[in-house]
Design an enzyme around this catalytic site. Structure first.
Site, PDB file in Angstrom:
ATOM      1  N   GLU A 158       2.307  11.004  -1.524  1.00 22.35           N
ATOM      2  CA  GLU A 158       1.105  11.787  -1.869  1.00 22.35           C
ATOM      3  C   GLU A 158       0.947  12.942  -0.893  1.00 22.35           C
ATOM      4  O   GLU A 158       0.505  14.022  -1.266  1.00 22.35           O
ATOM      5  CB  GLU A 158      -0.141  10.893  -1.824  1.00 22.35           C
ATOM      6  N   ASP A 212      -8.287   6.984  -9.306  1.00 19.13           N
ATOM      7  CA  ASP A 212      -8.108   6.905  -7.867  1.00 19.13           C
ATOM      8  C   ASP A 212      -9.433   6.841  -7.108  1.00 19.13           C
ATOM      9  O   ASP A 212     -10.045   5.792  -7.029  1.00 19.13           O
ATOM     10  CB  ASP A 212      -7.230   8.076  -7.408  1.00 19.13           C
ATOM     11  N   HIS A 226       0.817  -1.219   0.000  1.00 19.99           N
ATOM     12  CA  HIS A 226       0.000   0.000   0.000  1.00 19.99           C
ATOM     13  C   HIS A 226       0.847   1.263   0.000  1.00 19.99           C
ATOM     14  O   HIS A 226       0.607   2.201  -0.765  1.00 19.99           O
ATOM     15  CB  HIS A 226      -0.956  -0.006   1.206  1.00 19.99           C
ATOM     16  N   HIS A 279       1.237   8.744  -7.441  1.00 16.18           N
ATOM     17  CA  HIS A 279       1.164  10.142  -6.974  1.00 16.18           C
ATOM     18  C   HIS A 279       2.509  10.889  -7.061  1.00 16.18           C
ATOM     19  O   HIS A 279       2.653  11.792  -7.861  1.00 16.18           O
ATOM     20  CB  HIS A 279       0.595  10.274  -5.553  1.00 16.18           C
TER      21      HIS A 279
HETATM   22 ZN   LIG Z   1      -4.850   5.381  -4.297  1.00 17.36          ZN
END
Ligand SMILES: [Zn+2]
Length: 425
Positions: free
Chosen positions: A233, A318, A203, A267
């Protein structure tokens, strides 16, 4: 059934051409592209411009349910983190039926927008380890929508570096890398049909320990699968990583050898130029999600450096507040124009922006998902979109301006027909 198509215009990767035909083989792949003399026969004549299907490299389909929610702000300013609280409320209530319903809503709308393949970064698991109901719900939704699915099976273990999961995050728990790999193999074994495959995901450096990220990436290379990870991000992730490891997340990945051409960093909003250069040299890819990054107020990525060092780019929807990849491509360029007071940030060597953006949305996405797609060439999946070039939003556009008009001016209704794996979707 083999098919022979003759569209008014056909995208050859650089420009639109007239008088070209495309043959689809029994295997759902492009068998030939050529002139009517080279490919004789009675073709299906398609009034419009044929382009490769758009590829959505990063989706969390269930977040469709957040549309219109998490958009009211009190005295405290909203942020990525306040949005995440709303997302966690949704996660707590998600069962297999609701997961299917929301995934189908996202995937169906993607197909209507000319998206033929999606990388579904799926991190909500079930209540007990042996149960694949939520995995099955996503796969079934993709089948129902007719979209090509790369199921990005996600490893998620900690709430922050070295910290246990809290609250709704327990539904993401993958226990251990061994458990994850067993589950990945089980998910892969349950897929059937030519439109489905898997990818490996950690993740983020917040949610998976670096030693485990190294193991997961090695497993992706051994299996020949793409490897995706959220990177930088938000500034909080960089601060955590600096505190725990004394470096940025991207530098941590570089120092541990977790960068290769199968790696997609999603990102990279706050990635430093020196990290991006080393990331590019190691062959890594980047996926940007401009509409989401705008919605969440994440920030603006250093696209000029990414372009300068040749990082292959792709785009994703997303959180799926919109599922229109042409809109993502438009934002990709516009955000940079606004931030840098400069037009034409994403251009090819001829200074042309439309074709380059279209390639990011097609070839770039296919590369990010490890798919042979995104180009109208022999051997690629016959994932095709017929654009109505006579649509009012494209009225009077000349052939050489069509790629740019498609990105910057086309209304969502320009997608006239979608073919996935050689079959009408
Ligand atoms: Zn995502």
């Amino acid at each position: 059934m083999p098919r022979l198509l003759e569209p008014t215009l056909l995208w050859d990767g650089d420009r639109f051409q007239r008088g070209r035909r495309l043959r689809i083989g029994d295997d759902g792949r492009i068998a030939a592209v050529g002139s009517p003399e080279e490919l004789p026969g009675d073709p299906e004549r398609l009034a419009g411009a044929l382009v490769p299907g758009l590829v959505d490299a990063h989706s969390h389909a269930f977040q469709f349910a957040l549309r219109g929610r998490a958009e009211r702000f009190g005295r405290v300013r909203g942020s990525f983190w306040s949005w995440r609280d709303a997302m966690y409320d949704l996660v707590e209530s998600l069962d297999a039926d609701r997961c299917h319903e929301l995934s189908l809503a996202s995937f169906s709308e993607m197909v209507a927008h000319g998206v033929t393949a999606v990388g579904e970064f799926h991190y909500v698991r079930h209540d007990d380890a042996g149960d694949h109901r939520l995995d099955d719900a996503v796969v079934l939704a993709a089948e129902d929508a007719g979209i090509r699915l790369v199921k990005l099976v996600t490893c998620y273990q900690t709430s922050d570096i070295g910290r246990p999961l809290v609250g709704a995050q327990h539904r993401f728990d993958t226990v251990s890398v061994d458990d994850y790999l067993r589950r990945l193999d089980a998910v892969q074994a349950r897929l059937d049909g030519p439109l489905q495959s898997v990818g490996v995901v950690a993740h983020s450096v917040r949610a998976v320990a670096i030693e485990d990220i190294v193991r997961l990436h090695r497993a992706s290379l051994e299996r020949g699968l793409p490897f995706h990870i959220h990177v930088e991000e938000v500034l909080g992730e960089i601060e955590s990583c600096q505190a725990a490891h004394g470096c940025t997340p991207m530098r941590l990945l570089l120092d541990h050898g977790v960068v290769a051409p199968n790696v997609v960093a999603v990102h990279c909003t706050h990635s430093r130029p020196e990290d991006l250069r080393d990331y590019a040299a190691a062959g890594g890819r980047v996926c940007l999600c401009p509409v989401t990054e705008g919605n969440l107020g994440d920030g603006i990525a250093d696209l000029p450096t990414m372009r300068e060092c040749g990082i292959p780019l792709s785009v994703g929807t997303d959180l799926n507040s919109r599922t229109d990849l042409l809109e993502e491509l438009r934002w990709l360029e516009y955000v940079q124009r606004v931030a840098r007071r400069k037009r034409g940030v994403i251009v090819d060597p001829d200074g042309d922006t439309g074709p380059e953006l279209l390639r990011i949305g097609t070839e770039g996405g296919a590369g990010a998902l490890g798919l042979e797609a995104g180009r109208l060439e022999v051997g690629a999946h016959a994932d095709l979109v017929l654009v109505d070039h006579a649509h009012p939003s494209l009225a009077g556009v000349e052939d050489e301006a069509l790629a740019a008009a498609l990105v910057f001016s086309a209304a969502a209704g320009v997608v006239d027909r979608v073919i996935i794996g050689g079959e009408d979707a």
